[in-house]
Design a protein around this motif. Sequence first.
Motif, PDB file in Angstrom:
ATOM      1  N   THR A  30       0.832  -1.210   0.000  1.00  0.00           N
ATOM      2  CA  THR A  30       0.000   0.000   0.000  1.00  0.00           C
ATOM      3  C   THR A  30       0.865   1.258   0.000  1.00  0.00           C
ATOM      4  O   THR A  30       0.586   2.213  -0.741  1.00  0.00           O
ATOM      5  CB  THR A  30      -0.936  -0.005   1.227  1.00  0.00           C
ATOM      6  N   SER A  31       1.922   1.264   0.789  1.00  0.00           N
ATOM      7  CA  SER A  31       2.796   2.435   0.861  1.00  0.00           C
ATOM      8  C   SER A  31       3.526   2.688  -0.460  1.00  0.00           C
ATOM      9  O   SER A  31       3.671   3.833  -0.881  1.00  0.00           O
ATOM     10  CB  SER A  31       3.810   2.274   1.998  1.00  0.00           C
ATOM     11  N   LEU A  32       3.978   1.617  -1.107  1.00  0.00           N
ATOM     12  CA  LEU A  32       4.640   1.784  -2.408  1.00  0.00           C
ATOM     13  C   LEU A  32       3.653   2.319  -3.436  1.00  0.00           C
ATOM     14  O   LEU A  32       3.986   3.185  -4.244  1.00  0.00           O
ATOM     15  CB  LEU A  32       5.255   0.463  -2.874  1.00  0.00           C
ATOM     16  N   ARG A  33       2.434   1.808  -3.411  1.00  0.00           N
ATOM     17  CA  ARG A  33       1.402   2.302  -4.320  1.00  0.00           C
ATOM     18  C   ARG A  33       1.109   3.779  -4.038  1.00  0.00           C
ATOM     19  O   ARG A  33       0.999   4.589  -4.964  1.00  0.00           O
ATOM     20  CB  ARG A  33       0.123   1.468  -4.194  1.00  0.00           C
ATOM     21  N   ASP A  34       1.019   4.144  -2.771  1.00  0.00           N
ATOM     22  CA  ASP A  34       0.772   5.542  -2.400  1.00  0.00           C
ATOM     23  C   ASP A  34       1.916   6.448  -2.852  1.00  0.00           C
ATOM     24  O   ASP A  34       1.715   7.643  -3.060  1.00  0.00           O
ATOM     25  CB  ASP A  34       0.572   5.679  -0.886  1.00  0.00           C
ATOM     26  N   ALA A  35       3.123   5.866  -3.015  1.00  0.00           N
ATOM     27  CA  ALA A  35       4.287   6.632  -3.482  1.00  0.00           C
ATOM     28  C   ALA A  35       4.340   6.703  -5.012  1.00  0.00           C
ATOM     29  O   ALA A  35       5.316   7.198  -5.570  1.00  0.00           O
ATOM     30  CB  ALA A  35       5.570   6.005  -2.944  1.00  0.00           C
ATOM     31  N   GLY A  36       3.300   6.198  -5.670  1.00  0.00           N
ATOM     32  CA  GLY A  36       3.215   6.305  -7.123  1.00  0.00           C
ATOM     33  C   GLY A  36       3.708   5.095  -7.896  1.00  0.00           C
ATOM     34  O   GLY A  36       3.808   5.130  -9.120  1.00  0.00           O
ATOM     35  N   MET A  37       4.023   4.024  -7.190  1.00  0.00           N
ATOM     36  CA  MET A  37       4.494   2.819  -7.870  1.00  0.00           C
ATOM     37  C   MET A  37       3.315   1.913  -8.205  1.00  0.00           C
ATOM     38  O   MET A  37       2.274   1.961  -7.566  1.00  0.00           O
ATOM     39  CB  MET A  37       5.499   2.073  -6.989  1.00  0.00           C
ATOM     40  N   GLU A  38       3.517   1.097  -9.218  1.00  0.00           N
ATOM     41  CA  GLU A  38       2.544   0.072  -9.574  1.00  0.00           C
ATOM     42  C   GLU A  38       2.958  -1.176  -8.811  1.00  0.00           C
ATOM     43  O   GLU A  38       4.096  -1.629  -8.926  1.00  0.00           O
ATOM     44  CB  GLU A  38       2.604  -0.157 -11.076  1.00  0.00           C
ATOM     45  N   VAL A  39       2.061  -1.743  -8.017  1.00  0.00           N
ATOM     46  CA  VAL A  39       2.416  -2.865  -7.143  1.00  0.00           C
ATOM     47  C   VAL A  39       1.604  -4.101  -7.504  1.00  0.00           C
ATOM     48  O   VAL A  39       0.385  -4.030  -7.667  1.00  0.00           O
ATOM     49  CB  VAL A  39       2.187  -2.502  -5.662  1.00  0.00           C
TER      50      VAL A  39
END
Length: 139
Positions: A30-39
């Motif tokens: 979730t945090s990586l996605r919130d940072a703009g990454m596709e997870v």
Amino acid sequence: MSKMLNRPIRVLVAKVGLDGHDRGAKVIATSLRDAGMEVIYTGLRQTPEMVVNTALQEDVDAIGISILSGAHMTVFPKIVEVMKQKQLSDVLLTGGGIIPENDMKKLKEIGVGELFAPGTTMATIVDYIKNWVAENRNF
């Protein structure tokens, strides 16, 4: 530092083996996605082969393994081996969990990237992935 990709960074987050503790992996995803990454989150009970095959299919920039079971000295070397077999040399293998510092050092020596202990800030993890991708995946 090279320029960033012209698309979001793609990260595969996985739990390998019988480790059923996935809360941390979900928080990271979730945090990586919130940072703009596709997870891409694979869920529980993946094999190293499943992880690497998914990484190939999804054309990811990084693989993040969450491990709390104590099997890190088996799991990471096997993933490194499968990545080499599949010629997946330009993808970051990183992760975190309960991993003693001596083991982290040994894993880095075989090609694993930074490993993060509980309590590491999300900003540290996000910055590490962004910087690694900028330096190694600028195509």
